[in-house]
Design an enzyme around this catalytic site. Structure first.
Site, mmCIF file in Angstrom:
data_model
loop_
_atom_site.group_PDB
_atom_site.id
_atom_site.type_symbol
_atom_site.label_atom_id
_atom_site.label_comp_id
_atom_site.label_asym_id
_atom_site.label_seq_id
_atom_site.Cartn_x
_atom_site.Cartn_y
_atom_site.Cartn_z
ATOM 1 N N ASP A 10 0.841 -1.199 0.000
ATOM 2 C CA ASP A 10 0.000 0.000 0.000
ATOM 3 C C ASP A 10 0.874 1.246 0.000
ATOM 4 O O ASP A 10 0.995 1.945 1.015
ATOM 5 C CB ASP A 10 -0.954 -0.034 1.205
ATOM 6 C CG ASP A 10 -1.988 -1.150 1.076
ATOM 7 O OD1 ASP A 10 -2.407 -1.424 -0.062
ATOM 8 O OD2 ASP A 10 -2.353 -1.749 2.092
ATOM 9 N N LYS A 32 0.463 -7.821 -3.041
ATOM 10 C CA LYS A 32 -0.888 -7.344 -3.327
ATOM 11 C C LYS A 32 -0.797 -5.889 -3.753
ATOM 12 O O LYS A 32 -0.177 -5.072 -3.071
ATOM 13 C CB LYS A 32 -1.771 -7.453 -2.089
ATOM 14 C CG LYS A 32 -3.192 -6.986 -2.352
ATOM 15 C CD LYS A 32 -4.086 -7.245 -1.165
ATOM 16 C CE LYS A 32 -4.066 -6.155 -0.135
ATOM 17 N NZ LYS A 32 -4.650 -4.882 -0.553
ATOM 18 N N ASP A 59 -5.933 -6.166 -5.992
ATOM 19 C CA ASP A 59 -7.042 -6.015 -5.040
ATOM 20 C C ASP A 59 -7.800 -4.723 -5.315
ATOM 21 O O ASP A 59 -7.609 -3.712 -4.644
ATOM 22 C CB ASP A 59 -6.424 -6.008 -3.625
ATOM 23 C CG ASP A 59 -7.428 -5.785 -2.518
ATOM 24 O OD1 ASP A 59 -8.617 -6.069 -2.719
ATOM 25 O OD2 ASP A 59 -7.007 -5.329 -1.438
ATOM 26 N N LEU A 60 -8.670 -4.756 -6.345
ATOM 27 C CA LEU A 60 -9.413 -3.541 -6.700
ATOM 28 C C LEU A 60 -10.883 -3.624 -6.294
ATOM 29 O O LEU A 60 -11.625 -2.667 -6.462
ATOM 30 C CB LEU A 60 -9.275 -3.258 -8.206
ATOM 31 C CG LEU A 60 -7.833 -3.022 -8.679
ATOM 32 C CD1 LEU A 60 -7.793 -2.749 -10.183
ATOM 33 C CD2 LEU A 60 -7.180 -1.866 -7.931
ATOM 34 N N LYS A 61 -11.283 -4.763 -5.771
ATOM 35 C CA LYS A 61 -12.619 -4.930 -5.176
ATOM 36 C C LYS A 61 -13.735 -4.335 -6.030
ATOM 37 O O LYS A 61 -14.454 -3.427 -5.599
ATOM 38 C CB LYS A 61 -12.671 -4.283 -3.785
ATOM 39 C CG LYS A 61 -11.676 -4.839 -2.791
ATOM 40 C CD LYS A 61 -11.917 -4.250 -1.413
ATOM 41 C CE LYS A 61 -10.953 -4.729 -0.365
ATOM 42 N NZ LYS A 61 -9.581 -4.223 -0.500
ATOM 43 N N ASP A 64 -20.129 -3.194 -9.219
ATOM 44 C CA ASP A 64 -20.901 -2.327 -10.121
ATOM 45 C C ASP A 64 -21.928 -3.215 -10.821
ATOM 46 O O ASP A 64 -22.072 -4.393 -10.464
ATOM 47 C CB ASP A 64 -19.944 -1.658 -11.124
ATOM 48 C CG ASP A 64 -20.462 -0.307 -11.610
ATOM 49 O OD1 ASP A 64 -21.677 -0.204 -11.889
ATOM 50 O OD2 ASP A 64 -19.679 0.640 -11.717
ATOM 51 N N ILE A 65 -22.607 -2.697 -11.814
ATOM 52 C CA ILE A 65 -23.567 -3.546 -12.521
ATOM 53 C C ILE A 65 -22.799 -4.633 -13.290
ATOM 54 O O ILE A 65 -21.637 -4.429 -13.664
ATOM 55 C CB ILE A 65 -24.480 -2.743 -13.472
ATOM 56 C CG1 ILE A 65 -23.653 -1.975 -14.509
ATOM 57 C CG2 ILE A 65 -25.363 -1.778 -12.679
ATOM 58 C CD1 ILE A 65 -24.489 -1.355 -15.618
ATOM 59 N N PRO A 66 -23.432 -5.801 -13.502
ATOM 60 C CA PRO A 66 -22.711 -6.920 -14.111
ATOM 61 C C PRO A 66 -21.963 -6.581 -15.395
ATOM 62 O O PRO A 66 -20.813 -6.969 -15.580
ATOM 63 C CB PRO A 66 -23.822 -7.953 -14.357
ATOM 64 C CG PRO A 66 -24.819 -7.677 -13.275
ATOM 65 C CD PRO A 66 -24.800 -6.181 -13.085
ATOM 66 N N ASN A 67 -22.590 -5.825 -16.307
ATOM 67 C CA ASN A 67 -21.950 -5.544 -17.592
ATOM 68 C C ASN A 67 -20.661 -4.736 -17.418
ATOM 69 O O ASN A 67 -19.652 -5.013 -18.063
ATOM 70 C CB ASN A 67 -22.946 -4.795 -18.493
ATOM 71 C CG ASN A 67 -22.397 -4.602 -19.882
ATOM 72 O OD1 ASN A 67 -22.005 -5.571 -20.537
ATOM 73 N ND2 ASN A 67 -22.321 -3.356 -20.329
ATOM 74 N N THR A 119 -12.684 -6.638 6.742
ATOM 75 C CA THR A 119 -12.260 -6.950 8.113
ATOM 76 C C THR A 119 -12.305 -5.703 9.005
ATOM 77 O O THR A 119 -12.080 -5.787 10.205
ATOM 78 C CB THR A 119 -10.852 -7.564 8.124
ATOM 79 O OG1 THR A 119 -10.055 -6.897 7.156
ATOM 80 C CG2 THR A 119 -10.899 -9.035 7.784
ATOM 81 N N ARG A 181 -2.139 -9.525 12.512
ATOM 82 C CA ARG A 181 -1.262 -8.713 13.370
ATOM 83 C C ARG A 181 -0.381 -9.637 14.193
ATOM 84 O O ARG A 181 -0.814 -10.740 14.552
ATOM 85 C CB ARG A 181 -2.100 -7.832 14.327
ATOM 86 C CG ARG A 181 -2.911 -6.762 13.632
ATOM 87 C CD ARG A 181 -1.993 -5.719 12.985
ATOM 88 N NE ARG A 181 -2.710 -4.675 12.258
ATOM 89 C CZ ARG A 181 -2.942 -4.694 10.941
ATOM 90 N NH1 ARG A 181 -2.561 -5.726 10.209
ATOM 91 N NH2 ARG A 181 -3.554 -3.688 10.347
ATOM 92 N N GLN A 190 -8.181 -2.171 11.662
ATOM 93 C CA GLN A 190 -8.747 -3.514 11.490
ATOM 94 C C GLN A 190 -9.475 -3.903 12.774
ATOM 95 O O GLN A 190 -9.019 -3.610 13.867
ATOM 96 C CB GLN A 190 -7.633 -4.534 11.217
ATOM 97 C CG GLN A 190 -6.860 -4.278 9.934
ATOM 98 C CD GLN A 190 -7.611 -4.760 8.693
ATOM 99 O OE1 GLN A 190 -8.804 -5.030 8.744
ATOM 100 N NE2 GLN A 190 -6.910 -4.848 7.586
ATOM 101 N N GLY A 210 -0.076 -6.139 5.565
ATOM 102 C CA GLY A 210 0.396 -4.838 5.107
ATOM 103 C C GLY A 210 1.316 -4.198 6.113
ATOM 104 O O GLY A 210 2.507 -4.531 6.210
ATOM 105 N N ARG A 211 0.751 -3.291 6.903
ATOM 106 C CA ARG A 211 1.568 -2.475 7.801
ATOM 107 C C ARG A 211 2.486 -3.234 8.750
ATOM 108 O O ARG A 211 3.602 -2.750 9.002
ATOM 109 C CB ARG A 211 0.644 -1.496 8.561
ATOM 110 C CG ARG A 211 0.093 -0.410 7.633
ATOM 111 C CD ARG A 211 -1.132 0.252 8.177
ATOM 112 N NE ARG A 211 -2.289 -0.643 8.159
ATOM 113 C CZ ARG A 211 -3.505 -0.304 8.570
ATOM 114 N NH1 ARG A 211 -3.717 0.911 9.028
ATOM 115 N NH2 ARG A 211 -4.494 -1.174 8.505
#
Ligand code: C5P
Length: 237
Positions: A10, A32, A59-61, A64-67, A119, A181, A190, A210-211
């Site tokens: 990150d 990631k 990791d862009l999560k 949105d709508i399916p299309n 999380t 952690r 978290q 991450g951290r």
């Protein structure tokens, strides 16, 4: 796929990311790439990191709508990431469309996993803000079953939920677990956290850290500690 520790890179620039990865020399940790790095540097950072020999979880999560998700997944599929993800809350229709978009002409595709509940979300916000009255564990299990029925490869969940997800969806259904952690006292933002050792006991397939690694005085030592605690030995160089 074997168990592994995935480092959440990150950072807000390519320079910081590459300087960080250079610390690892010939070791090539699974990394990631999240929104911060992707939005500040652009898609090429995925190709660059792959070229350096790392496996990449992008990791862009998407949600949105399916299309829209389908078409976006086609673009992401071309970047060479090993794992990509979306929010299970987007429904099974969205997840199925994502899978279609992700599948290349030759039939290959990156692994696709779904975020169940972040999380950083606890049961109080689930109930009072999202108006979901069911217990967190039940919500996570249902979202995981939705992902399974849509044909996905696994979920992102808390290590605390990995066991339950495996029981419901099978041991080959991947659990990728952030919220790790070294000590329970140091949680940051978290809320549902565990240690690498407990994540191993719970049956997590991948831990995302991450951290605790990126902000450590000695990131390589912190990574090695994670690998040792999660995988029981130091990963081959
Ligand atoms: O620094 P920390 O170890 O908390 O980083 C965890 C990483 O995992 C972050 O990049 C965060 O965006 C990501 N993540 C998460 N919870 C999820 C999905 C992804 O913390 N449910």
């Amino acid at each position: 796929m074997a168990k592994d520790v995935i480092i959440a890179c990150d950072f807000d620039s390519a320079e910081k990311t590459f300087a960080f990865l250079d610390l690892f020399g010939n070791r090539k940790p699974f990394v990631k790439i999240g929104m911060e790095l992707f939005y500040s540097v652009g898609p090429n950072v995925v190709r660059e990191i792959k070229k350096r020999g790392h496996k990449v979880f992008l990791d862009l999560k998407l949600h949105d709508i399916p299309n829209t998700v389908k078409k976006s997944m086609t673009v992401l599929s071309g970047l060479g990431a090993d794992i990509v993800n979306l929010h299970a809350a987007g429904t099974t229709a969205m997840m199925k469309a994502a899978l279609e978009g992700l599948t290349r002409k030759d039939g290959t595709r990156p692994l696709l996993i779904a975020v169940t509940q972040l999380t950083s979300t606890d049961e109080e916000s689930l109930k009072n803000e999202l108006l979901i009255d069911k217990p967190m564990a039940e919500v996570v299990e249902r979202y995981a079953l939705n992902a399974l029925s849509a044909g996905l490869d696994g979920v992102v969940c808390s290590p605390l939920e990995a066991e339950k997800v495996h029981r419901a969806c099978g041991k080959n259904f991947l659990t990728v677990t952030p919220g790790v952690r070294f000590a329970y006292g140091d949680k940051g933002d978290q809320k549902r956290v565990t240690t690498p050792e407990d994540a191993k006991k719970a049956g997590s397939d991948y831990i995302v850290v991450g951290r605790p690694i990126t902000a450590a005085e000695d990131p390589v030592a912190a990574y090695e500690r994670c690998v040792r605690e999660f995988m029981g030995n130091v990963k081959e160089k």
